[in-house]
Scaffold this motif. Structure first.
Motif, PDB file in Angstrom:
ATOM      1  N   GLY A 138       0.832  -1.277   0.006  1.00  0.00           N
ATOM      2  CA  GLY A 138       0.148   0.006   0.096  1.00  0.00           C
ATOM      3  C   GLY A 138       0.851   1.184   0.169  1.00  0.00           C
ATOM      4  N   SER A 139       2.062   0.990  -0.170  1.00  0.00           N
ATOM      5  CA  SER A 139       3.094   2.356   0.062  1.00  0.00           C
ATOM      6  C   SER A 139       3.339   2.957  -1.493  1.00  0.00           C
ATOM      7  CB  SER A 139       4.348   1.953   0.560  1.00  0.00           C
ATOM      8  OG  SER A 139       5.057   1.188  -0.125  1.00  0.00           O
ATOM      9  N   ILE A 140       2.903   2.176  -2.412  1.00  0.00           N
ATOM     10  CA  ILE A 140       3.081   2.741  -3.726  1.00  0.00           C
ATOM     11  C   ILE A 140       1.585   2.733  -4.533  1.00  0.00           C
ATOM     12  CG2 ILE A 140       4.215   2.348  -6.318  1.00  0.00           C
ATOM     13  CD1 ILE A 140       6.565   1.274  -4.974  1.00  0.00           C
ATOM     14  N   ARG A 141       1.360   3.907  -5.379  1.00  0.00           N
ATOM     15  CA  ARG A 141       0.164   4.034  -5.870  1.00  0.00           C
ATOM     16  C   ARG A 141      -0.344   2.843  -6.771  1.00  0.00           C
ATOM     17  NH1 ARG A 141       0.404   5.285 -11.087  1.00  0.00           N
ATOM     18  NH2 ARG A 141       2.464   6.423 -11.911  1.00  0.00           N
ATOM     19  N   PRO A 142      -1.626   2.578  -7.294  1.00  0.00           N
ATOM     20  CA  PRO A 142      -1.872   1.528  -8.080  1.00  0.00           C
ATOM     21  C   PRO A 142      -1.519   2.069  -9.537  1.00  0.00           C
ATOM     22  CG  PRO A 142      -3.692   2.088  -6.912  1.00  0.00           C
ATOM     23  CD  PRO A 142      -2.597   2.972  -6.497  1.00  0.00           C
ATOM     24  N   GLY A 143      -1.208   1.264 -10.372  1.00  0.00           N
ATOM     25  CA  GLY A 143      -0.858   1.411 -11.782  1.00  0.00           C
ATOM     26  C   GLY A 143       0.013   0.188 -12.478  1.00  0.00           C
ATOM     27  N   ASP A 144       0.237   0.256 -13.569  1.00  0.00           N
ATOM     28  CA  ASP A 144       0.971  -0.685 -14.391  1.00  0.00           C
ATOM     29  C   ASP A 144       2.547  -0.765 -13.915  1.00  0.00           C
ATOM     30  OD1 ASP A 144       2.466  -2.179 -16.469  1.00  0.00           O
ATOM     31  OD2 ASP A 144       0.677  -1.792 -17.854  1.00  0.00           O
ATOM     32  N   VAL A 145       2.962  -1.857 -13.311  1.00  0.00           N
ATOM     33  CA  VAL A 145       4.222  -1.627 -12.660  1.00  0.00           C
ATOM     34  C   VAL A 145       5.318  -1.530 -13.874  1.00  0.00           C
ATOM     35  CG1 VAL A 145       3.778  -2.796 -10.623  1.00  0.00           C
ATOM     36  CG2 VAL A 145       4.280  -4.423 -12.642  1.00  0.00           C
ATOM     37  N   ARG A 146       5.025  -2.220 -14.903  1.00  0.00           N
ATOM     38  CA  ARG A 146       5.674  -2.084 -15.962  1.00  0.00           C
ATOM     39  C   ARG A 146       6.252  -0.581 -16.609  1.00  0.00           C
ATOM     40  NH1 ARG A 146       8.125  -6.375 -18.250  1.00  0.00           N
ATOM     41  NH2 ARG A 146       7.222  -8.397 -17.886  1.00  0.00           N
ATOM     42  N   VAL A 147       5.108  -0.010 -16.948  1.00  0.00           N
ATOM     43  CA  VAL A 147       5.193   1.455 -17.097  1.00  0.00           C
ATOM     44  C   VAL A 147       5.709   2.213 -16.232  1.00  0.00           C
ATOM     45  CG1 VAL A 147       3.503   3.345 -17.631  1.00  0.00           C
ATOM     46  CG2 VAL A 147       3.011   1.323 -18.586  1.00  0.00           C
ATOM     47  N   MET A 148       5.311   2.073 -14.788  1.00  0.00           N
ATOM     48  CA  MET A 148       6.190   2.909 -13.696  1.00  0.00           C
ATOM     49  C   MET A 148       7.688   2.578 -13.843  1.00  0.00           C
ATOM     50  SD  MET A 148       3.114   2.295 -10.763  1.00  0.00           S
ATOM     51  CE  MET A 148       3.721   3.380  -9.773  1.00  0.00           C
ATOM     52  N   ALA A 149       8.028   1.261 -13.932  1.00  0.00           N
ATOM     53  CA  ALA A 149       9.360   0.939 -14.043  1.00  0.00           C
ATOM     54  C   ALA A 149      10.072   1.648 -15.094  1.00  0.00           C
ATOM     55  CB  ALA A 149       9.389  -0.555 -13.961  1.00  0.00           C
ATOM     56  N   GLN A 150       9.512   1.695 -16.093  1.00  0.00           N
ATOM     57  CA  GLN A 150      10.195   2.060 -17.476  1.00  0.00           C
ATOM     58  C   GLN A 150      10.317   3.745 -17.283  1.00  0.00           C
ATOM     59  OE1 GLN A 150      11.261   0.884 -20.316  1.00  0.00           O
ATOM     60  NE2 GLN A 150      10.906  -1.128 -20.043  1.00  0.00           N
ATOM     61  N   ALA A 151       9.552   4.210 -16.708  1.00  0.00           N
ATOM     62  CA  ALA A 151       9.408   5.728 -16.634  1.00  0.00           C
ATOM     63  C   ALA A 151      10.489   6.331 -15.826  1.00  0.00           C
ATOM     64  CB  ALA A 151       7.997   6.307 -16.296  1.00  0.00           C
ATOM     65  N   LEU A 152      10.382   5.345 -14.456  1.00  0.00           N
ATOM     66  CA  LEU A 152      11.575   5.811 -13.481  1.00  0.00           C
ATOM     67  C   LEU A 152      12.950   5.500 -14.061  1.00  0.00           C
ATOM     68  CD1 LEU A 152       9.789   4.410 -10.199  1.00  0.00           C
ATOM     69  CD2 LEU A 152      10.104   6.709 -10.869  1.00  0.00           C
ATOM     70  N   LEU A 153      12.996   4.524 -14.770  1.00  0.00           N
ATOM     71  CA  LEU A 153      14.260   4.258 -15.522  1.00  0.00           C
ATOM     72  C   LEU A 153      14.802   5.444 -16.231  1.00  0.00           C
ATOM     73  CD1 LEU A 153      16.899   2.356 -16.301  1.00  0.00           C
ATOM     74  CD2 LEU A 153      15.355   1.758 -18.294  1.00  0.00           C
ATOM     75  N   LEU A 154      13.704   5.903 -17.312  1.00  0.00           N
ATOM     76  CA  LEU A 154      13.975   7.202 -18.026  1.00  0.00           C
ATOM     77  C   LEU A 154      14.484   8.245 -17.194  1.00  0.00           C
ATOM     78  CD1 LEU A 154      11.117   6.451 -20.643  1.00  0.00           C
ATOM     79  CD2 LEU A 154      13.813   5.983 -20.844  1.00  0.00           C
ATOM     80  N   VAL A 155      13.616   8.680 -16.165  1.00  0.00           N
ATOM     81  CA  VAL A 155      13.838   9.691 -15.163  1.00  0.00           C
ATOM     82  C   VAL A 155      15.416   9.710 -14.769  1.00  0.00           C
ATOM     83  CG1 VAL A 155      13.326  10.949 -13.329  1.00  0.00           C
ATOM     84  CG2 VAL A 155      11.525  10.423 -15.044  1.00  0.00           C
ATOM     85  N   ALA A 156      15.645   8.282 -14.132  1.00  0.00           N
ATOM     86  CA  ALA A 156      16.767   8.380 -13.267  1.00  0.00           C
ATOM     87  C   ALA A 156      18.011   8.437 -14.315  1.00  0.00           C
ATOM     88  CB  ALA A 156      16.939   7.022 -12.769  1.00  0.00           C
ATOM     89  N   GLN A 157      17.918   7.628 -15.587  1.00  0.00           N
ATOM     90  CA  GLN A 157      18.996   7.573 -16.518  1.00  0.00           C
ATOM     91  C   GLN A 157      19.219   9.102 -17.032  1.00  0.00           C
ATOM     92  OE1 GLN A 157      18.824   4.337 -19.479  1.00  0.00           O
ATOM     93  NE2 GLN A 157      18.332   6.008 -20.888  1.00  0.00           N
ATOM     94  N   SER A 158      18.213  10.007 -17.034  1.00  0.00           N
ATOM     95  CA  SER A 158      18.677  11.397 -17.560  1.00  0.00           C
ATOM     96  C   SER A 158      19.367  11.986 -16.299  1.00  0.00           C
ATOM     97  CB  SER A 158      17.203  12.101 -17.886  1.00  0.00           C
ATOM     98  OG  SER A 158      16.518  12.216 -16.881  1.00  0.00           O
ATOM     99  N   PHE A 159      19.272  11.824 -15.268  1.00  0.00           N
ATOM    100  CA  PHE A 159      19.823  12.393 -14.281  1.00  0.00           C
ATOM    101  C   PHE A 159      21.285  11.728 -14.231  1.00  0.00           C
ATOM    102  CE2 PHE A 159      16.100  14.283 -12.884  1.00  0.00           C
ATOM    103  CZ  PHE A 159      16.396  15.160 -11.938  1.00  0.00           C
ATOM    104  N   VAL A 160      21.580  10.638 -14.617  1.00  0.00           N
ATOM    105  CA  VAL A 160      22.885   9.961 -14.585  1.00  0.00           C
ATOM    106  C   VAL A 160      23.715  10.539 -15.942  1.00  0.00           C
ATOM    107  CG1 VAL A 160      24.360   7.941 -15.126  1.00  0.00           C
ATOM    108  CG2 VAL A 160      22.277   7.705 -13.440  1.00  0.00           C
ATOM    109  N   LEU A 161      22.976  10.624 -17.080  1.00  0.00           N
ATOM    110  CA  LEU A 161      23.917  10.833 -18.193  1.00  0.00           C
ATOM    111  C   LEU A 161      23.788  12.481 -18.388  1.00  0.00           C
ATOM    112  CD1 LEU A 161      22.028   8.176 -20.534  1.00  0.00           C
ATOM    113  CD2 LEU A 161      24.320   8.245 -19.345  1.00  0.00           C
ATOM    114  N   SER A 162      22.750  13.085 -18.175  1.00  0.00           N
ATOM    115  CA  SER A 162      22.723  14.632 -18.330  1.00  0.00           C
ATOM    116  C   SER A 162      22.809  15.366 -16.971  1.00  0.00           C
ATOM    117  CB  SER A 162      21.450  15.089 -19.154  1.00  0.00           C
ATOM    118  OG  SER A 162      21.229  14.120 -20.181  1.00  0.00           O
TER     119      SER A 162
END
Length: 188
Positions: A138-162
């Motif tokens: 119950g600590s993470i909102r409902p939603g498609d885990v694959r979409v959430m995981a991909q989105a978080l990867l893209l955000v984190a990756q941008s902070f690493v690379l840029s």
């Protein structure tokens, strides 16, 4: 699992890239540093790009595994947040990643614009599992885990690379903002 010769080749490639950069790394130099013949290297790797892909998979996969060992937090959201933040810190502090970003960022373009690499797939897999745990507690909102995981990867990756291109912003302030973004995405 790799054998000792392959590990020696990967270690030698890492040393050569850190010393000279990717463009000046040759399989001949790698063989010399690894203490093996050129043919031994060529039997395993057709070119520098192939050994580099294996090196990045090894280095970045090991970093992710190390971060995942002891995830802090009392619930799934805190663990995902801690995992992403620790991963960003590790990747931004990686001498290999720093060298690639500084000297030859075009090497990363296929993994940013064209396709996912093994390390990215592994990261998404870990995030899917962790997000699912957080949804169940119950600590993470409902939603498609694959979409959430991909989105978080893209955000984190941008902070690493840029992240280094942010002007007039302290790295600490930027890191704190990333933490807020991730928390906002996950919070029910």
């Amino acid at each position: 699992m790799t054998d000792a010769t392959t590990e020696a080749i990967l270690d030698a490639t890492r040393a050569s890239v850190l010393d000279f950069g990717i463009r000046r790394t040759t399989l001949t130099d790698v063989a010399r540093r690894a203490g093996v013949s050129r043919m031994t290297v060529y039997r395993r790797y057709p070119d520098v790009d192939a050994v580099l892909r294996d090196l990045m998979t090894r280095e970045f996969g090991a970093a992710m595994a190390e971060v995942a060992k002891d995830l802090p937090g009392d619930d799934g959201r805190e663990r995902v947040l801690g995992h992403i933040m620790a991963s960003v810190d590790v990747f931004r502090g990686s001498p290999l990643m720093s060298k690639i970003i500084e000297a030859e960022p075009e090497l990363l373009l296929p993994y940013v614009l064209g396709r996912m690499g093994e390390t990215q797939r592994a990261a998404v897999g870990l995030l899917i599992a962790e997000i699912g745990e957080g949804q169940r507690d119950g600590s993470i909102r409902p939603g498609d885990v694959r979409v959430m995981a991909q989105a978080l990867l893209l955000v984190a990756q941008s902070f690493v690379l840029s992240g280094s291109i942010a002007e007039d912003v302290s790295p600490t302030a930027l890191r704190e903002e990333l933490e807020r973004i991730i928390a906002a995405v996950l919070t029910p």
